[in-house]
Design an enzyme around this catalytic site. Sequence first.
Site, PDB file in Angstrom:
ATOM      1  N   CYS A   1       0.841  -1.158   0.117  1.00  0.00           N
ATOM      2  CA  CYS A   1      -0.012   0.096  -0.079  1.00  0.00           C
ATOM      3  C   CYS A   1       0.850   1.276  -0.130  1.00  0.00           C
ATOM      4  CB  CYS A   1      -0.991  -0.158   1.039  1.00  0.00           C
ATOM      5  SG  CYS A   1      -2.491   0.998   0.782  1.00  0.00           S
TER       6      CYS A   1
ATOM      7  N   HIS B   1      -3.534  -5.156   0.783  1.00  0.00           N
ATOM      8  CA  HIS B   1      -2.837  -5.540   1.731  1.00  0.00           C
ATOM      9  C   HIS B   1      -2.738  -7.220   1.914  1.00  0.00           C
ATOM     10  CE1 HIS B   1      -2.431  -1.937   4.051  1.00  0.00           C
ATOM     11  NE2 HIS B   1      -3.434  -1.462   3.414  1.00  0.00           N
TER      12      HIS B   1
ATOM     13  N   GLU C   1      -1.497  -9.275   3.489  1.00  0.00           N
ATOM     14  CA  GLU C   1      -1.212  -9.767   4.852  1.00  0.00           C
ATOM     15  C   GLU C   1      -2.480 -10.251   5.736  1.00  0.00           C
ATOM     16  OE1 GLU C   1      -0.899  -6.805   4.156  1.00  0.00           O
ATOM     17  OE2 GLU C   1      -1.499  -5.199   5.721  1.00  0.00           O
TER      18      GLU C   1
HETATM   19  N1  GLN Z   1      -1.925   6.432   2.845  1.00  0.00           N
HETATM   20  C1  GLN Z   1      -2.134   5.918   1.670  1.00  0.00           C
HETATM   21  C2  GLN Z   1      -3.320   5.921   0.925  1.00  0.00           C
HETATM   22  O1  GLN Z   1      -4.379   6.087   1.712  1.00  0.00           O
HETATM   23  C3  GLN Z   1      -1.901   4.232   2.043  1.00  0.00           C
HETATM   24  C4  GLN Z   1      -2.684   3.678   2.767  1.00  0.00           C
HETATM   25  C5  GLN Z   1      -2.285   2.368   3.287  1.00  0.00           C
HETATM   26  O2  GLN Z   1      -1.104   2.121   3.201  1.00  0.00           O
HETATM   27  N2  GLN Z   1      -2.956   1.410   4.048  1.00  0.00           N
HETATM   28  O3  GLN Z   1      -3.479   5.572  -0.049  1.00  0.00           O
END
Ligand code: GLN
Length: 601
Positions: free
Chosen positions: A400, A527, A529
Amino acid sequence: MKYILVTGGVISGVGKGVIASSFGTILKHCGIHVTSIKIDPYINIDAGTFSPYEHGEVYVLDDGGEVDLDLGNYERFLDVTLHKDNNITTGKIYQSVIEKERRGEYLGKTVQVVPHITDAVQEWVERVANHSVSEDGNKPEVCIIELGGTIGDIEGMPFVEAFRQFQFRVKKENFCCAHVSLIPQPRSTGEPKTKPTQSSVRELRGLGLSPDLIICRSENPIGDTIKDKISNFCHVPPEQVITIHDLSSIYRVPLLMESQGVIPFLSDRLQLNVGIQQPRNFMRKWRDLAERIEHLRKEVVIALVGKYTKLEDSYASVTKALQHASVQVGYKLKLKYIEACNLEKTKLQSDPVIYYEAWQQLCKSDGVVVPGGFGKRGMEGKIKACKWCRTNNTPFLGICLGMQAAVIEFARDVLHLSNANSTEIDNETENPLVIDMPEHNQGQMGGTMRLGKRRTRFSGENSVIKQLYGNKNSVEERHRHRYEINPKYVGDLQAAGMKFVGHDEQSERMEIVELEGHSYYVATQYHPEYLSRPLKPSPPFLGLILASVGKLKSYLSSGCRFSPAQLSDNDFDDDYPVESTNSLKVVSSTKPTNSNVSGSD
Ligand code: GLN
């Protein structure tokens, strides 16, 4: 439906979540369909706006629910898919009651904690317990309910009262209560002390709930004399006192509980109809996993470059996913948490020792993860970590924000867009490599991100990531973000070797990026994970660990079919060298031995 309510006494943080999940694991192995509900008596509607520093990570569900990280324990232990309603908070209950009041459904009555809030809790539990949590759509038979906090907390009172009533509503044979308590062993006397447990059981009884099982947590094993004492003073037969001391791994907890007769007790108490005698290979896979973890000798050192590194729970799912993958590959995970700001130039001026130590840790790691995150702090440090990995052929997984950092770094260094940035960090940047998604609602913080499960379609024939996912055409993973890679720059990035090898099925958003000609340089907007399981590690994490120990190429060329035993043989090493990790002094990812039960899984 049968209900097992798990309450906590004395102090929080003794591993109530792991014990509650372990009930589920044991019952699941008896062929029973299990679901779970976690109650958090705080007023927040959900965990979406929590700082990871206060509560640990925000766990994300398929349906986009942003929930307490304990739901992650349940999903991993039980291999189920929970829904946002499986996490109850005081905020959610009050919201539903207040909305009902506004609709005039209380017919002019005074709306009160008892009966209206307590009724709402009971109705919620009964409704959600019946939702299927498995792919096959089977209806659960047992629901484990974990009540957060400890008995006596003011916020928990309406819930305790709700369950006092609930035991009569659903009848005795369908409801039981397990109370998890602490048996301290003060150094001064060395003896285990039962008084705090006696008080908390008395308090629970005073509130109208009698524990059917008392689960005693202690540092060291406690003997039968103490067990008998608890039984005497707390008014339960000795076989209903279960003792769980600190263990080498949390996977041992269900095994220890089972060995103390939890199955025959529950079977009898809840009329579950499971055989009293378990087959000899009962919980075999689980036992094998616990043993395998204990016998790992070789180590893989992974650096996690983040911004909430002072609280390990902030990266609970990432840590678990790394552990699952390491165990599968046959290595013991040594995880080093590196505070991203410590890699930044400003640190060199303010505290050079910390700066050089952080860099030394990064450089000595076999592989690096840059996990998700929000905001400006530490972003430059993360970008530096990406550059180190890219230019030194160090295996890298970006998640992300980690993917956004990797793309910004590449644009700055390879495309020479020196001021490339994300609009989250610099709203005025001339080269906005990462931009707001159009649907992002800027007015409100809670529940406004792109959340939950979405399908990513692989593009490009031979991407490493596609192979790791078993050469499927697409995969579903969970999301939590507001920003995305700016499509305007994708052509230039690709031409320079940064390949976008996965896109959102509907919106064509960039989901996966991979670098050509690198040992492993993979980043995902989703994500991975959250869907990793102890016996089914997440493919991007598996790729990182394999590359970090020099076995990725051979794994891929064998069609991703090595047996784990083969994987730990040196014959399967790839031809690029892997740094020795023996001399490194590193922070262990597992909490100190003998305190694991109190962590998440
Ligand atoms: N801050 C970034 C976004 O909102 C990444 C978010 C995250 O890593 N969960 O896109």
